[in-house]
Design an enzyme around this catalytic site. Structure first.
Site, PDB file in Angstrom:
ATOM      1  N   GLU A   1      39.457  41.271  33.289  1.00  0.00           N
ATOM      2  CA  GLU A   1      39.768  40.945  34.690  1.00  0.00           C
ATOM      3  C   GLU A   1      38.493  40.983  35.516  1.00  0.00           C
ATOM      4  O   GLU A   1      37.436  41.387  35.022  1.00  0.00           O
ATOM      5  CB  GLU A   1      40.830  41.914  35.232  1.00  0.00           C
TER       6      GLU A   1
ATOM      7  N   ARG B   1      38.782  48.469  44.856  1.00  0.00           N
ATOM      8  CA  ARG B   1      39.236  48.921  43.530  1.00  0.00           C
ATOM      9  C   ARG B   1      38.932  47.881  42.451  1.00  0.00           C
ATOM     10  O   ARG B   1      39.168  46.680  42.635  1.00  0.00           O
ATOM     11  CB  ARG B   1      40.742  49.163  43.566  1.00  0.00           C
TER      12      ARG B   1
ATOM     13  N   ARG C   1      37.471  41.348  43.367  1.00  0.00           N
ATOM     14  CA  ARG C   1      38.500  40.752  44.234  1.00  0.00           C
ATOM     15  C   ARG C   1      38.097  40.515  45.671  1.00  0.00           C
ATOM     16  O   ARG C   1      38.541  39.566  46.296  1.00  0.00           O
ATOM     17  CB  ARG C   1      39.714  41.673  44.253  1.00  0.00           C
TER      18      ARG C   1
ATOM     19  N   HIS D   1      47.565  43.595  48.639  1.00  0.00           N
ATOM     20  CA  HIS D   1      47.951  44.006  47.280  1.00  0.00           C
ATOM     21  C   HIS D   1      47.865  45.507  47.066  1.00  0.00           C
ATOM     22  O   HIS D   1      48.738  46.095  46.453  1.00  0.00           O
ATOM     23  CB  HIS D   1      47.011  43.275  46.310  1.00  0.00           C
TER      24      HIS D   1
ATOM     25  N   HIS E   1      44.863  40.563  47.009  1.00  0.00           N
ATOM     26  CA  HIS E   1      44.765  39.926  45.684  1.00  0.00           C
ATOM     27  C   HIS E   1      44.516  38.445  45.920  1.00  0.00           C
ATOM     28  O   HIS E   1      45.218  37.815  46.721  1.00  0.00           O
ATOM     29  CB  HIS E   1      46.056  40.154  44.892  1.00  0.00           C
TER      30      HIS E   1
END
Ligand code: SIN
Length: 536
Positions: A117, A382, A286, A347, A240
């Site tokens: 990811e 994060r 992100r 998110h 997100h």
């Protein structure tokens, strides 16, 4: 009023709550409160998985470096090290509890199929297809159901914590339980316990568009704040980058793991655009990807961007992303042949109740674990799939720590007054709740979103203060309902986000403001402490 006594009261039925309950049940009687059904949690919707180092070509050092890099200077390095290195044992524990992670079908040598990811330098995400969270919930709920020491109280909405200082008891302040609303009967009850664990997740519903389920209304942060516990880094809301954009699709996420398998972000004409923003292109962290999409949409006046996964075969997509594939198809999008329309949506809360890695807060007897807590792991942004890992390691540390404390009985003698209904009457003005609910969430989306300015924040602050005042009057005048309580909580959380964002005079990680685009050398958490006494 009904009083329920237990040794440990756990609020929330996601991974942090269930793992806490399972571990604490070895020491005494546990009650879990969950405000709807026990499967209503953010965990249940988690598609990505759990980041954890197992492969020889990967290392703790690399995972730590990736986490620190995503966190933009604000992570607590000691927490990052402890969480990352605690991963392998916790994965093994989950397997003992019945969780099955996907195996690598190509090598067929018993190794795991690890996903990749954004922001990760290696493949290291343990998953179960794109329904990792649902499988995890099912495995843990089966353990909970089999435990004679755990009582699951569904449709129990916690209203407020009860502390000795609020009760007027002259001793060191500690938490002794909570008022709860049984939403099936609309009756108030008290859960009395010497240890209260909040694992109630985040609050994406503060924003108009979110990947979170309806239950995510920031209840934990709001009630901890009302009880005087410091709240940290609330300005860092993770958006997100890729939620499905379709008029009938509510909160549906297109997992970052799809980009991990090579899917690329493109514009309506099919041209990739992420290379302009970051060398890691569509797999940048992100904050960078969400901001890039937001910028492209604004510059072009488009209502969404697209994800192109057409380089993968239909059979691969159906197997690896069965849930995403079927859901998109249900909306007429065949991801093997069509571009997937996507938009960013709220998110994850990187901030929350200031807590140690073992869940300890400034209030004795009260612990926070999972998304509701701010431990220092995520910093200003994060890293994907680090949240389930954090929930596992921190619940484990908390269980160990609580296990060393002397068994407490004194709380049982604490007299807790009945809930005061006062002159409250049954509300006939549901419209007020509905109106304020949408006004607040729209205001947060428009003025406190991905790109901020002082002016937008000030505007939001004024509106939220007015709404809060109106909500408070409504709360005092009418009998409480779950909708009313959720509205009161999202208003409190919205105010904390705005206050925190106004305090940060720089851009860092997820907090980006046009008025202060630079990142300062000085690195500081934003901590908001309530100065007034306990608010009811
Ligand atoms: C995703 O699957 O993209 C979400 C995973 C996460 O938020 O960690």
């Amino acid at each position: 009023m009904r009083i329920l006594d237990c040794d440990y009261f756990v609020v929330g039925s996601g991974i942090a709550g269930l793992m806490s309950a399972i571990g604490l049940s070895r020491h005494g009687k546990v009650s879990i409160a969950t405000k709807k059904e026990c499967t209503d949690s953010n965990t249940n919707y988690a598609q990505g998985g759990i980041a954890c180092v197992v492969r020889d070509d990967d290392s703790f050092a690399d995972h730590i470096a990736d986490t620190l890099d995503a966190g933009a200077g604000l992570c607590d390095e000691s927490v990052v090290k402890a969480v990352v290195s605690g991963g392998p044992e916790r994965i093994a524990e989950l397997e003992q509890l019945g969780m099955e992670f996907a195996a690598d079908k190509i090598s067929n040598d018993g190794s795991y199929d690890l996903g990749k990811e954004g922001g990760h330098s290696h493949r290291r995400v343990f998953h179960a297809g794109d329904v990792t969270g649902a499988k995890l919930e099912a495995a843990l709920l089966a353990q909970v159901a089999a435990s004679p020491n755990i009582t699951m109280c569904d449709h129990f909405m916690v209203v407020d914590l009860i502390t000795t200082s609020w009760l007027g008891i002259d001793s060191d302040n500690r938490c002794v339980g909570a008022y709860v609303l049984d939403s099936r009967t609309n009756e108030m009850a008290v859960v009395r316990a010497p240890h209260v664990v909040l694992a109630s997740g985040g609050g994406g519903k503060v924003y108009l568009y979110t990947s979170n389920p309806d239950i995510a209304t920031g209840d934990g942060v709001a009630m901890a704040w009302r009880a005087g516990v410091p709240i940290a880094n609330m300005e860092f809301i993770q958006f997100h980058p890729t939620c499905l954009h379709h008029p009938d699709a509510k909160s549906f996420l297109i997992s970052e793991a799809v980009r991990g398998e090579g899917a690329v972000l493109v514009d309506a004409a099919g041209h990739p655009f992420m290379d302009k923003y970051d060398r890691r292109s569509s797999l940048a962290p992100r904050d960078i990807v969400a901001r890039a999409i937001d910028n492209e949409m604004k510059e072009r006046g488009d209502i969404c961007m697209y994800l192109d996964a057409r380089h993968k075969s239909e059979s691969f997509l159906k197997e690896r992303f069965s849930n995403i594939y079927d859901t998109c198809l249900g909306f007429g999008i065949d991801m093997a042949n069509d571009l997937i329309p996507v938009v960013p949506a709220a998110h994850y809360f990187c901030g929350g109740i200031q807590a140690g890695i073992d869940g300890r807060t400034t209030l004795d007897g009260f612990y926070a674990c999972g998304e509701v807590a701010c431990t220092g792991l995520h910093g200003a942004n994060r890293l994907a799939s680090n949240s389930l890992l954090e929930a596992l390691v921190c619940s484990h540390e908390m269980i160990k720590m609580i296990g060393t404390l002397p068994k407490a009985e004194a709380h049982k003698k604490v007299a807790i007054p009945d809930w005061e209904f006062g002159d409250a009457v049954r509300s006939d003005e549901k419209i007020v709740v509905e109106h304020n609910w949408s006004e607040l969430r729209t205001c947060m989306w428009d003025y406190v979103g991905i790109v901020r300015t002082d002016k937008r924040l000030e505007r939001a602050h004024r509106r939220i203060s007015n709404l809060k005042q109106e909500i408070r009057e409504y709360y005092l005048d009418y009998l409480v309902t779950p909708d009313m309580l959720e509205l009161r909580n999202i208003a409190a959380v919205a105010e904390l986000i705005v206050q925190s964002a106004m305090q940060r005079k720089e851009s860092r990680g997820l907090h980006y403001t046009l008025d202060y685009p630079e990142t300062l050398d000085k690195i500081e958490d934003t901590v908001i402490r309530r100065t007034m006494s306990f608010e009811r």
